[in-house]
Design a protein around this motif. Structure first.
Motif, short mmCIF file in Angstrom:
data_model
loop_
_atom_site.label_atom_id
_atom_site.label_comp_id
_atom_site.label_asym_id
_atom_site.label_seq_id
_atom_site.Cartn_x
_atom_site.Cartn_y
_atom_site.Cartn_z
N ALA A 1 38.70 10.47 -4.72
CA ALA A 1 37.34 9.79 -4.55
C ALA A 1 36.94 10.10 -3.00
N VAL B 1 31.10 6.79 -7.90
CA VAL B 1 31.92 7.00 -9.09
C VAL B 1 31.46 6.52 -10.15
N ASN C 1 32.58 5.50 -14.10
CA ASN C 1 33.58 5.59 -14.82
C ASN C 1 33.70 5.23 -16.50
N LEU D 1 40.11 1.60 -9.25
CA LEU D 1 38.62 2.27 -8.83
C LEU D 1 38.15 1.20 -7.81
N LEU D 2 38.17 -0.12 -8.44
CA LEU D 2 37.51 -1.00 -7.52
C LEU D 2 38.04 -0.86 -6.10
N VAL E 1 37.08 2.23 -4.05
CA VAL E 1 35.58 2.07 -3.67
C VAL E 1 35.52 1.42 -2.28
N ARG F 1 28.66 3.65 -4.19
CA ARG F 1 28.30 2.93 -5.62
C ARG F 1 29.58 3.31 -6.67
N LEU F 2 29.79 2.16 -7.41
CA LEU F 2 30.86 2.49 -8.75
C LEU F 2 29.77 2.04 -10.06
N HIS G 1 30.08 1.48 -13.64
CA HIS G 1 31.31 1.23 -14.47
C HIS G 1 30.59 1.16 -16.10
N THR H 1 31.19 -5.52 -3.47
CA THR H 1 31.36 -4.01 -3.64
C THR H 1 30.24 -3.47 -4.52
N VAL I 1 28.81 -2.47 -7.01
CA VAL I 1 29.06 -1.92 -8.63
C VAL I 1 27.76 -2.20 -9.39
#
Ligand code: NAD
Ligand code: TYD
Length: 332
Positions: free
Chosen positions: A70, A76, A78, A106-107, A110, A117-118, A120, A167, A169
């Motif tokens: 990462a 990311v 997912n 993953l969190l 990140v 950015r994630l 999900h 975070t 997300v």
């Protein structure tokens, strides 16, 4: 953009990787995938020699590996999950590991690497069965299968990180996908490949459960839009807007494969089988998305793809799959 795509060797993930690389010449992707029974290098075979794509075999629960791959990415995405409801009833262990601990890993990555950015990928199944109307993003979560409960747990953990750690997300919750490269345990590719072989189509219960079918390429466009334009902390439903009973889809498949309706075999229902899923898609449509494929055309294209790609699915239906199929269907 440089992306880390987890679960990118599966059905939707591999379609998404292809979509992004063909649409954005300056984007590059690192795909991290454990290659479970559902992950398949053949899904990405068309990208061999593509310098903008790198594949790493590995588990999203492996924190050290996740941080390594990462590092330096802009976002990311997912997709990694165990994805089949029937298997979650037989053996839920991996569903919880990947769906909860994997999302946690993953969190944390990140957060630690300050990735912007994630995204999900979740499912409309977290809302549970919807008797009337459609679930908006703020509807209560009421999952009923081990699969959907694990997905809901992942969503809640991700939203808790938004609240506690800010975070970045975003979450998409889509309805049932279909299209090329879908593992032939899910109803559409199972029924298409069974029909092509002249084998029975095991229709659960009264066949009148309703799913809202979404062509995978429409979902990829919606995911891409949310990735680039979605707002941090928000959830976006994605639905095909084509709600039909399973028996109707089954008849469509038989018509498209030129097989008789006598192949339909009503079998004992799935335990806890959700009657209907339905999502309100006002929010993603306001972002500028609408599904571009009509169900009947997309289903015909999908049947055609399975007809032309027997070399892809035939090996998947042998070996381990046979054991699963016997265990899943023999007693019905
Ligand atoms: P799939 O089973 O085809 O692919 C899942 C991929 O994740 C596989 O390549 C598998 O090897 C990989 N994977 C599993 N565990 C992993 C782990 N611990 N580490 C790394 N990789 C791992 O599933 P799909 O249908 O492509 O679904 C993708 C995502 O979309 C899932 O999160 C699923 O919950 C969600 N979703 C699917 C649908 C649908 O109709 N298929 C609908 C809504 C949401
Ligand atoms: P599936 O593709 O497993 O997706 P999900 O359970 O996540 O919606 O199943 C779609 C619908 O088809 C669901 O109502 C269950 C039904 N079904 C059958 O009737 N027979 C089958 O063999 C399978 C796999 C599913």
């Amino acid at each position: 953009m440089k992306l880390l795509v987890t679960g990118g060797a599966g059905f939707i993930g591999s379609n998404f990787v292809r979509h992004v690389l063909s649409k954005y010449p300056d984007d590059s992707i690192l795909t991290l995938d454990k290659l479970t029974y559902a992950g398949n290098p053949a899904n990405l075979a068309g990208l061999a020699g593509e310098a903008r794509h790198t594949f790493v075999k590995g588990d999203i629960c492996d924190a050290a590996l996740v941080r390594e791959v990462a590092r330096g990415v802009d976002a990311v995405v997912n997709f990694a999950a165990e994805s089949h409801v029937d298997r979650s009833i037989l053996d839920p262990d991996a569903f919880l590991r990947t769906g909860v601990h994997g999302v946690y890993t993953l969190l944390e990555a990140v957060r630690a690497l300050e990735i912007a950015r994630l995204l999900h990928i979740s499912t409309d199944e977290v809302y549970g069965s919807i008797a009337e109307g459609s679930a908006a993003e703020d509807a209560p979560l009421a999952p009923t299968s081990p699969y959907s409960a694990a997905k809901a747990a992942g969503d809640l953990l991700a939203l808790a990180y938004v609240h506690t750690h800010k975070t970045p997300v975003v979450i998409t919750r889509s309805s049932n996908n279909f299209g090329p490269y879908q593992y032939p345990e899910k109803v559409i590719p199972l029924f298409v490949t069974n029909a092509l072989d002249g084998e029975p189509l095991p229709l659960y219960g009264d066949g009148r459960n309703v799913r809202d079918w979404l062509y995978v390429l429409d979902n990829c466009e919606a995911i891409d839009l949310v990735l680039r334009q979605g707002r941090d902390g928000e959830v976006y439903n994605i639905g095909g807007g084509h709600e039909v009973e399973n028996v109707a889809v089954t008849r469509d498949i038989l018509r498209l494969t030129g097989k008789p309706e006598t192949l339909i075999r009503p079998v004992k229902d799935r335990p806890g089988h959700d009657r209907r899923y339905s999502v309100d898609t006002t929010k993603i449509r306001a972002l500028g998305w609408t599904p571009r494929h009509r169900f009947t055309d997309a289903l015909a294209a999908t049947v055609d793809w399975y007809k032309r790609n027997e070399a892809w699915w035939r090996p998947l239906k042998s070996g381990q799959f046979q054991a699963y199929y016997r265990q899943q269907y023999a007693h019905r």
